[in-house]
Design a protein around this motif. Structure first.
Motif, mmCIF file in Angstrom:
data_model
loop_
_atom_site.group_PDB
_atom_site.id
_atom_site.type_symbol
_atom_site.label_atom_id
_atom_site.label_comp_id
_atom_site.label_asym_id
_atom_site.label_seq_id
_atom_site.Cartn_x
_atom_site.Cartn_y
_atom_site.Cartn_z
ATOM 1 N N THR A 85 0.839 -1.186 0.000
ATOM 2 C CA THR A 85 0.000 0.000 0.000
ATOM 3 C C THR A 85 0.878 1.241 0.000
ATOM 4 O O THR A 85 1.859 1.296 0.731
ATOM 5 N N ILE A 86 0.506 2.217 -0.795
ATOM 6 C CA ILE A 86 1.321 3.416 -0.940
ATOM 7 C C ILE A 86 0.826 4.515 -0.015
ATOM 8 O O ILE A 86 -0.360 4.800 0.052
ATOM 9 N N LEU A 87 1.737 5.134 0.720
ATOM 10 C CA LEU A 87 1.405 6.213 1.628
ATOM 11 C C LEU A 87 1.425 7.557 0.895
ATOM 12 O O LEU A 87 2.045 7.697 -0.141
ATOM 13 N N LEU A 88 0.733 8.517 1.476
ATOM 14 C CA LEU A 88 0.745 9.864 0.913
ATOM 15 C C LEU A 88 2.027 10.580 1.329
ATOM 16 O O LEU A 88 2.382 10.584 2.512
ATOM 17 N N PRO A 89 2.722 11.220 0.390
ATOM 18 C CA PRO A 89 3.976 11.915 0.751
ATOM 19 C C PRO A 89 3.716 13.199 1.520
ATOM 20 O O PRO A 89 2.729 13.881 1.294
ATOM 21 N N ASP A 90 4.626 13.515 2.430
ATOM 22 C CA ASP A 90 4.569 14.769 3.174
ATOM 23 C C ASP A 90 5.756 15.623 2.741
ATOM 24 O O ASP A 90 6.906 15.330 3.067
ATOM 25 N N PHE A 91 5.483 16.683 1.976
ATOM 26 C CA PHE A 91 6.544 17.498 1.406
ATOM 27 C C PHE A 91 7.041 18.596 2.349
ATOM 28 O O PHE A 91 7.808 19.449 1.933
ATOM 29 N N SER A 92 6.582 18.580 3.588
ATOM 30 C CA SER A 92 7.023 19.586 4.554
ATOM 31 C C SER A 92 7.917 19.001 5.642
ATOM 32 O O SER A 92 8.311 19.719 6.551
ATOM 33 N N ASN A 93 8.217 17.726 5.544
ATOM 34 C CA ASN A 93 9.020 17.069 6.580
ATOM 35 C C ASN A 93 10.498 17.168 6.221
ATOM 36 O O ASN A 93 11.031 16.372 5.459
ATOM 37 N N HIS A 94 11.175 18.170 6.764
ATOM 38 C CA HIS A 94 12.576 18.404 6.407
ATOM 39 C C HIS A 94 13.497 17.318 6.951
ATOM 40 O O HIS A 94 14.552 17.051 6.387
ATOM 41 N N ALA A 95 13.108 16.635 8.039
ATOM 42 C CA ALA A 95 13.936 15.566 8.584
ATOM 43 C C ALA A 95 14.033 14.397 7.623
ATOM 44 O O ALA A 95 15.097 13.787 7.460
ATOM 45 N N VAL A 96 12.919 14.082 6.942
ATOM 46 C CA VAL A 96 12.925 13.008 5.939
ATOM 47 C C VAL A 96 13.589 13.476 4.656
ATOM 48 O O VAL A 96 14.387 12.761 4.049
ATOM 49 N N ALA A 97 13.270 14.703 4.234
ATOM 50 C CA ALA A 97 13.773 15.215 2.955
ATOM 51 C C ALA A 97 15.293 15.274 2.911
ATOM 52 O O ALA A 97 15.905 14.995 1.878
ATOM 53 N N PHE A 98 15.926 15.620 4.035
ATOM 54 C CA PHE A 98 17.377 15.823 4.049
ATOM 55 C C PHE A 98 18.101 14.806 4.927
ATOM 56 O O PHE A 98 19.187 15.063 5.427
ATOM 57 N N GLN A 99 17.487 13.636 5.076
ATOM 58 C CA GLN A 99 18.070 12.618 5.945
ATOM 59 C C GLN A 99 19.415 12.115 5.425
ATOM 60 O O GLN A 99 20.260 11.674 6.213
ATOM 61 N N ASN A 100 19.633 12.190 4.115
ATOM 62 C CA ASN A 100 20.884 11.695 3.548
ATOM 63 C C ASN A 100 21.961 12.771 3.429
ATOM 64 O O ASN A 100 23.060 12.491 2.956
#
Length: 531
Positions: A85-100
């Motif tokens: 099942t595919i989750l809805l993306p959250d484009f405001s979560n900077h911790a996930v966006a820049f985790q790498n």
């Protein structure tokens, strides 16, 4: 998707926004809804295992392993009953966006984005870099360009550095693909021997792309790297002044040569003898590239460039589609939606390929040559081919995306697209339309793409939510990619709507890390004093 699954997706979205503080509320709500044991067990494990860095990945892995919901292809037919099942993306979560990203990389990104906000600097970036090279060779470039623009947008100077970058992206479920930076422009002096060497370099890139272990690999190609841009401009004149029926004849003639038949030169009788000879050599190079792509199953994204050569590029790309896209979309064309005629062009070229029996692949972009196109139109005295505002470009982009999605819903895997954009609104539109049409996010023929070094706040959440997301990752010696770096700077300036949010999120992530560092230091000092 049943109502319980939709409700659970909604709860996950709330959880992603409010993080651990919402666990109690979610549990109470789930009890009220008489949730299944599987869902309840997931949240009981959250309380034991939740961390700020891992919660998103943990939610997805636990939920997808314990859920059986129908999956659909592009035409809506079920593929099976036990899928993710595919989750809805959250484009405001900077911790996930820049985790790498390391903290140093975040600071560098902020600096580069700031530099790209200076219009004069960006517009003259290539001239400035060329001047640096003339003054001191590579010394100034290595001192100023390599630590900033180069490291931000290019994966490295050799295959080893490139693979290291690719592995980092793959660990975040992103699909890197190689962006070949070889190109020429009208008026640049080139020889056939140079194009032959470039072709061999491109063929070597297929070996590298194949070795990366990426699912459904891509390779980005500039046709101006294997043939004269002046000749492509001549082909553009012929293509532009031809009817749809004549264009189809032109495409069929070139495709026949790529398929091993004799090329009919009659449709190209306007070319000089030398130009015809060069065209034959170029077609053979493209044939070799197409055969290599087919053998290694590496799909080719042919780049669009300036309006005065785009029609010729389309002629050659459509011919490659007819020759090599018989089973699935192997060769893809690029459509720049900042151009007023893009929708009509895309629709007519889709029709040409369909009529000739080929599958169709399209990369849909906004465009990177806005300033140059407007200056050229003013200089030569013709109406600008570019939309007058960013909003009109957005409307055109979304119209083209909707058109292709509807076509995919009708024909299934014979048409694929890559939504190549840094605009959050367009990504959300594509996601909603895919959900309405039951187009599978991973295998439904719709992909998303962004450039390496840009728009991580869209790429990483999309990939974490289960969509097929590609990052165009160029690599090569610094001196060879100077034009590419200059264009990256231009594009950063042209997507201010997206980079503004990206800068905000980068600042938020930097502040979060600084606060965490200060907290750790204060705790450490407290322990030392206690001892």
């Amino acid at each position: 998707m049943n109502m319980r699954a939709l409700y659970f997706n909604y709860l996950l979205k709330v959880f992603a926004r409010k993080q651990a503080t919402s666990i109690f509320w979610i549990q109470q709500s789930l009890r009220y809804q008489q949730s299944t044991p599987t869902v309840t067990s997931i949240f009981s494990q959250f309380e034991a295992q939740i961390t700020s860095r891992q919660y998103s990945r943990f939610v997805r892995s636990q939920y997808t392993e314990n859920t059986s919901l129908p999956k659909h292809t592009a035409n809506g037919s079920p593929l099976g009953s036990s899928t993710k099942t595919i989750l809805l993306p959250d484009f405001s979560n900077h911790a996930v966006a820049f985790q790498n990203k390391s903290t140093r990389e975040i600071i560098r990104a902020l600096c580069v984005l700031r530099l790209c906000g200076f219009q004069k600097l960006v517009n003259n970036s290539l001239q400035i870099m060329n001047t640096m090279q003339k003054m001191s060779g590579p010394i100034l470039l290595k001192a100023f360009v390599k630590p900033t623009l180069y490291n931000q947008f290019v994966a490295g100077e050799n295959p080893e550095e490139f693979r290291n970058c690719v592995n980092r992206l793959k660990s975040a479920n992103l699909r890197p693909f190689l962006g070949v930076t070889i190109e020429t422009d009208v008026g640049e002096e080139t020889r056939e021997s140079t194009f032959d060497k470039n072709t061999q370099k491109i063929l070597q890139c297929f070996d590298l792309s194949e070795s990366l272990g990426v699912e459904s690999p891509f390779l980005q190609l500039k046709i101006t790297g294997v043939m004269s841009a002046d000749l492509i401009a001549r082909l553009s004149d012929i293509y532009n002044h031809s009817s749809i029926a004549t264009r189809q004849i032109l495409v069929k003639s070139v495709a026949a040569s790529m398929s091993g038949q004799d090329m009919r030169m009659q449709p190209f009788d306007q070319l000089e003898p030398k130009e015809r000879e060069s065209l034959m050599l170029a077609v053979q190079r493209l044939k070799e590239i197409g055969q290599c792509a087919s053998k290694k199953t590496v799909r080719i994204l042919v780049d669009a460039e300036y309006t005065y050569i785009n029609p010729g590029l389309s002629l050659l790309t459509l011919a490659m589609m007819v020759a090599f896209n018989q089973q699935f979309p192997l060769i893809w064309n690029t459509y720049q939606c900042y151009l007023k005629k893009t929708f009509e062009t895309a629709a007519s070229e889709l029709g040409i390929v369909q009529n000739l029996g080929g599958c169709f692949g399209a990369k849909v972009v906004r465009g990177a040559y806005l300033t140059q196109e407007r200056l050229r139109a003013t200089k030569l005295g013709y109406p600008s081919p570019i939309w007058d505002s960013y909003e009109l470009t957005n409307q055109n982009y979304n119209r083209v995306i909707r058109y292709f999605l509807e076509h995919i819903n009708q024909v299934g895997p014979r048409c694929n697209i890559i939504v190549a954009t840094h605009n959050e609104e367009s990504v959300q539109l594509a996601i909603e339309r895919m959900r309405e049409m039951n187009i599978d996010p991973l295998n439904g023929g719709v992909h998303f793409g962004q450039l390496y070094g840009m728009c991580d706040q869209i790429s990483f959440p999309l990939a974490s939510a289960g969509y097929a997301v590609y990052k165009c990752v160029p690599y090569g010696p610094m001196l060879e990619v100077l034009p590419f770096l200059a264009r990256r700077a231009m594009e950063n300036q042209g997507v201010l709507m997206g980079s503004r949010k990206e800068k905000t999120l980068l600042w938020q992530e930097l502040k979060r890390r600084m606060k965490n560092t200060l907290k750790m230091k204060s705790k450490h000092n407290l322990k030392v004093e206690t001892v």
